[in-house]
Design a protein around this motif. Structure first.
Motif, PDB file in Angstrom:
ATOM      1  N   ALA A 242      20.480  12.265 -16.389  1.00  0.00           N
ATOM      2  CA  ALA A 242      19.757  13.539 -16.256  1.00  0.00           C
ATOM      3  C   ALA A 242      20.182  14.235 -14.983  1.00  0.00           C
ATOM      4  N   THR A 243      21.459  14.475 -14.838  1.00  0.00           N
ATOM      5  CA  THR A 243      21.993  15.045 -13.605  1.00  0.00           C
ATOM      6  C   THR A 243      21.963  16.562 -13.635  1.00  0.00           C
ATOM      7  N   THR A 244      20.785  17.121 -13.600  1.00  0.00           N
ATOM      8  CA  THR A 244      20.620  18.572 -13.519  1.00  0.00           C
ATOM      9  C   THR A 244      20.169  18.921 -12.107  1.00  0.00           C
ATOM     10  N   PRO A 245      20.365  20.177 -11.691  1.00  0.00           N
ATOM     11  CA  PRO A 245      19.904  20.565 -10.351  1.00  0.00           C
ATOM     12  C   PRO A 245      18.420  20.311 -10.143  1.00  0.00           C
ATOM     13  N   HIS A 246      17.610  20.559 -11.193  1.00  0.00           N
ATOM     14  CA  HIS A 246      16.173  20.331 -11.073  1.00  0.00           C
ATOM     15  C   HIS A 246      15.873  18.848 -10.862  1.00  0.00           C
ATOM     16  N   TYR A 247      16.574  17.999 -11.585  1.00  0.00           N
ATOM     17  CA  TYR A 247      16.382  16.556 -11.447  1.00  0.00           C
ATOM     18  C   TYR A 247      16.775  16.099 -10.040  1.00  0.00           C
ATOM     19  N   ALA A 248      17.877  16.637  -9.540  1.00  0.00           N
ATOM     20  CA  ALA A 248      18.346  16.255  -8.204  1.00  0.00           C
ATOM     21  C   ALA A 248      17.319  16.629  -7.141  1.00  0.00           C
ATOM     22  N   VAL A 249      16.759  17.821  -7.240  1.00  0.00           N
ATOM     23  CA  VAL A 249      15.763  18.266  -6.265  1.00  0.00           C
ATOM     24  C   VAL A 249      14.527  17.374  -6.312  1.00  0.00           C
ATOM     25  N   ASP A 250      14.094  17.006  -7.527  1.00  0.00           N
ATOM     26  CA  ASP A 250      12.911  16.138  -7.646  1.00  0.00           C
ATOM     27  C   ASP A 250      13.146  14.775  -7.012  1.00  0.00           C
ATOM     28  N   ARG A 251      14.363  14.246  -7.180  1.00  0.00           N
ATOM     29  CA  ARG A 251      14.655  12.922  -6.604  1.00  0.00           C
ATOM     30  C   ARG A 251      14.657  12.986  -5.078  1.00  0.00           C
ATOM     31  N   ILE A 252      15.141  14.087  -4.543  1.00  0.00           N
ATOM     32  CA  ILE A 252      15.126  14.245  -3.088  1.00  0.00           C
ATOM     33  C   ILE A 252      13.694  14.361  -2.582  1.00  0.00           C
ATOM     34  N   ILE A 253      12.887  15.129  -3.284  1.00  0.00           N
ATOM     35  CA  ILE A 253      11.484  15.276  -2.888  1.00  0.00           C
ATOM     36  C   ILE A 253      10.758  13.940  -2.991  1.00  0.00           C
ATOM     37  N   GLU A 254      11.056  13.189  -4.038  1.00  0.00           N
ATOM     38  CA  GLU A 254      10.470  11.853  -4.193  1.00  0.00           C
ATOM     39  C   GLU A 254      10.770  10.978  -2.982  1.00  0.00           C
ATOM     40  N   THR A 255      12.022  10.992  -2.576  1.00  0.00           N
ATOM     41  CA  THR A 255      12.423  10.156  -1.445  1.00  0.00           C
ATOM     42  C   THR A 255      11.707  10.566  -0.170  1.00  0.00           C
ATOM     43  N   VAL A 256      11.638  11.849   0.083  1.00  0.00           N
ATOM     44  CA  VAL A 256      10.968  12.337   1.285  1.00  0.00           C
ATOM     45  C   VAL A 256       9.495  11.956   1.265  1.00  0.00           C
ATOM     46  N   ILE A 257       8.861  12.103   0.111  1.00  0.00           N
ATOM     47  CA  ILE A 257       7.442  11.734   0.009  1.00  0.00           C
ATOM     48  C   ILE A 257       7.260  10.239   0.262  1.00  0.00           C
ATOM     49  N   GLY A 258       8.114   9.430  -0.357  1.00  0.00           N
ATOM     50  CA  GLY A 258       8.013   7.982  -0.156  1.00  0.00           C
ATOM     51  C   GLY A 258       8.194   7.596   1.302  1.00  0.00           C
ATOM     52  N   ALA A 259       9.167   8.231   1.990  1.00  0.00           N
ATOM     53  CA  ALA A 259       9.412   7.922   3.401  1.00  0.00           C
ATOM     54  C   ALA A 259       8.237   8.364   4.270  1.00  0.00           C
ATOM     55  N   LEU A 260       7.697   9.557   4.001  1.00  0.00           N
ATOM     56  CA  LEU A 260       6.567  10.054   4.794  1.00  0.00           C
ATOM     57  C   LEU A 260       5.320   9.205   4.588  1.00  0.00           C
ATOM     58  N   VAL A 261       5.085   8.795   3.350  1.00  0.00           N
ATOM     59  CA  VAL A 261       3.920   7.943   3.072  1.00  0.00           C
ATOM     60  C   VAL A 261       4.057   6.615   3.801  1.00  0.00           C
ATOM     61  N   ALA A 262       5.243   6.021   3.754  1.00  0.00           N
ATOM     62  CA  ALA A 262       5.462   4.741   4.425  1.00  0.00           C
ATOM     63  C   ALA A 262       5.293   4.880   5.935  1.00  0.00           C
ATOM     64  N   LEU A 263       5.804   5.967   6.495  1.00  0.00           N
ATOM     65  CA  LEU A 263       5.657   6.199   7.931  1.00  0.00           C
ATOM     66  C   LEU A 263       4.192   6.356   8.311  1.00  0.00           C
ATOM     67  N   ALA A 264       3.442   7.109   7.498  1.00  0.00           N
ATOM     68  CA  ALA A 264       2.024   7.309   7.776  1.00  0.00           C
ATOM     69  C   ALA A 264       1.245   6.007   7.673  1.00  0.00           C
TER      70      ALA A 264
ATOM     71  N   VAL B 105       0.841  -1.214   0.000  1.00  0.00           N
ATOM     72  CA  VAL B 105       0.000   0.000   0.000  1.00  0.00           C
ATOM     73  C   VAL B 105       0.868   1.252   0.000  1.00  0.00           C
ATOM     74  N   ALA B 106       1.911   1.271   0.824  1.00  0.00           N
ATOM     75  CA  ALA B 106       2.787   2.443   0.893  1.00  0.00           C
ATOM     76  C   ALA B 106       3.501   2.684  -0.432  1.00  0.00           C
ATOM     77  N   THR B 107       3.952   1.630  -1.089  1.00  0.00           N
ATOM     78  CA  THR B 107       4.659   1.775  -2.365  1.00  0.00           C
ATOM     79  C   THR B 107       3.736   2.332  -3.442  1.00  0.00           C
ATOM     80  N   ILE B 108       2.538   1.778  -3.519  1.00  0.00           N
ATOM     81  CA  ILE B 108       1.580   2.250  -4.531  1.00  0.00           C
ATOM     82  C   ILE B 108       1.178   3.694  -4.257  1.00  0.00           C
ATOM     83  N   ALA B 109       0.907   4.007  -2.975  1.00  0.00           N
ATOM     84  CA  ALA B 109       0.499   5.376  -2.636  1.00  0.00           C
ATOM     85  C   ALA B 109       1.608   6.373  -2.927  1.00  0.00           C
ATOM     86  N   ALA B 110       2.848   6.031  -2.606  1.00  0.00           N
ATOM     87  CA  ALA B 110       3.969   6.938  -2.874  1.00  0.00           C
ATOM     88  C   ALA B 110       4.150   7.143  -4.373  1.00  0.00           C
TER      89      ALA B 110
END
Length: 343
Positions: free
Chosen positions: A127-149, A23-28
């Motif tokens: 695709a190592t651009t600053p914008h790409y890097a920021v999106d990957r970090i945000i992705e990780t945070v969202i995935g971790a928060l969803v799993a915690l919730a 459920v956490a993986t699909i939701a994230a």
């Protein structure tokens, strides 16, 4: 052991945890697709897979480790790509630098392995651009928060019952050790019998270790757990009992060893030994009461008068005075522990 057998666990992961991970993986994945317009939010899915743990507190810690590792790995890969360009050998350089960075910062194994993995994933996409890097970090945070919730809201695990059972089993086994002493002193057991009793009594150490591990797991499961409030009272009582039993286990092993070392054929005829046997039997009854469903401190329960009483020996037998003195001191200390008077 068969090497293939090492790939399997002794017990299965609870099916509920499997469901929560899915459920956490699909939701994230769905959330990142909607918010970031990311076609393949791999970082979010990986974070969700790793962060769902047997307890909410473990999920929180794993989420921090995962997020820290991803941030450092993504920033390291992006910086080296911008400085050195797009070359295959940069991947090897990033791996080495990531390992050194984790070692320098003294990061946990979870974060240490995540840094090079995240860096390699970033470099492999090209695709190592600053914008790409920021999106990957945000992705990780969202995935971790969803799993915690998900782990906190969908029946968060409470590992109280295994701890309760382990403490009760330790109490019963300790009471049995006292009962063996009382019976042996009454019947006049020989040295071979006391050797067997001592070997059995020493297994209480293993039962005590299992009890401590179960209590630690229970305490971990209640940390940051929304369901933890009403269970903490039971856990605190079990921890109190385990603390009392820790002292009593040491005493019963010492008593068994002292009798084994000083047993004599005429020991059963000593009147003081008979009174000691009676007192030890009473101790066994009180310790066994720890395993009852309504476990309450004996000293705080006026409806249950204590069974133990001081044993007075005016003139101990010269041949057995060392053993009698040792047993009396052990009984005194066990009695203090049962009455809540121990230091």
């Amino acid at each position: 052991m068969n090497p293939v057998a090492r790939l399997r666990q002794a017990t299965r992961t609870p099916f509920l945890q499997v469901v929560k991970t899915a459920v956490a993986t699909i939701a994230a994945w769905v959330l990142c697709t909607a918010l970031l317009d990311s076609e393949y939010p791999i970082f979010a899915a990986i974070a969700a897979l790793l962060v769902v743990q047997p307890s909410v507190n473990q999920s929180f810690v794993r989420g921090l480790e995962r997020s820290a590792g991803v941030v450092l790995g993504v920033l390291l890969a992006t910086a080296l790509h911008l400085l050195l360009g797009d070359n295959t050998w940069i991947v090897l350089l990033v791996i080495v630098l990531a390992i050194l960075l984790a070692w320098t910062l003294r990061l946990t194994p979870g974060s240490s392995t995540q840094i090079p993995i995240s860096a390699m994933l970033v470099l492999s996409t090209g695709a190592t651009t600053p914008h790409y890097a920021v999106d990957r970090i945000i992705e990780t945070v969202i995935g971790a928060l969803v799993a915690l919730a998900v782990n906190a809201l969908i029946v968060p695990p409470v590992l109280l019952q295994p701890a309760h059972l382990a403490v009760g089993r330790l109490a019963r086994d300790t009471a049995s050790a006292f009962e063996r002493i009382a019976v042996g002193l009454t019947e006049g057991r020989d040295r071979t019998g006391w050797e067997a009793d001592l070997a059995t009594a020493r297994t209480l150490r293993q039962a005590q270790a299992r009890s401590d591990a179960a209590l630690a797991a229970a305490r971990e499961s209640l940390t940051m757990n929304p369901r933890g409030g009403r269970h903490r009272t039971i856990l605190e009582r079990d921890m109190e009992i385990a603390g009392q039993l820790a002292v009593i286990v040491t005493r019963v092993i010492g008593m068994t060893r002292a009798i084994r070392d000083n047993v004599a054929p005429d020991l059963v005829e000593d009147r003081a030994i008979g009174r000691i046997a009676t007192e030890v039997a009473r101790i066994a009854a009180e310790v066994r009461a720890f395993a009852a469903a309504d476990q309450r401190p004996i000293a705080e329960d006026p409806a249950s008068p204590t069974l133990t009483a001081p044993v007075v020996v005016l003139r101990p037998n010269e041949d057995h005075r060392i053993l009698i003195g040792s047993l009396l001191e052990d009984i005194r200390r066990v009695r203090e522990e049962l009455l809540g008077e121990g230091a």
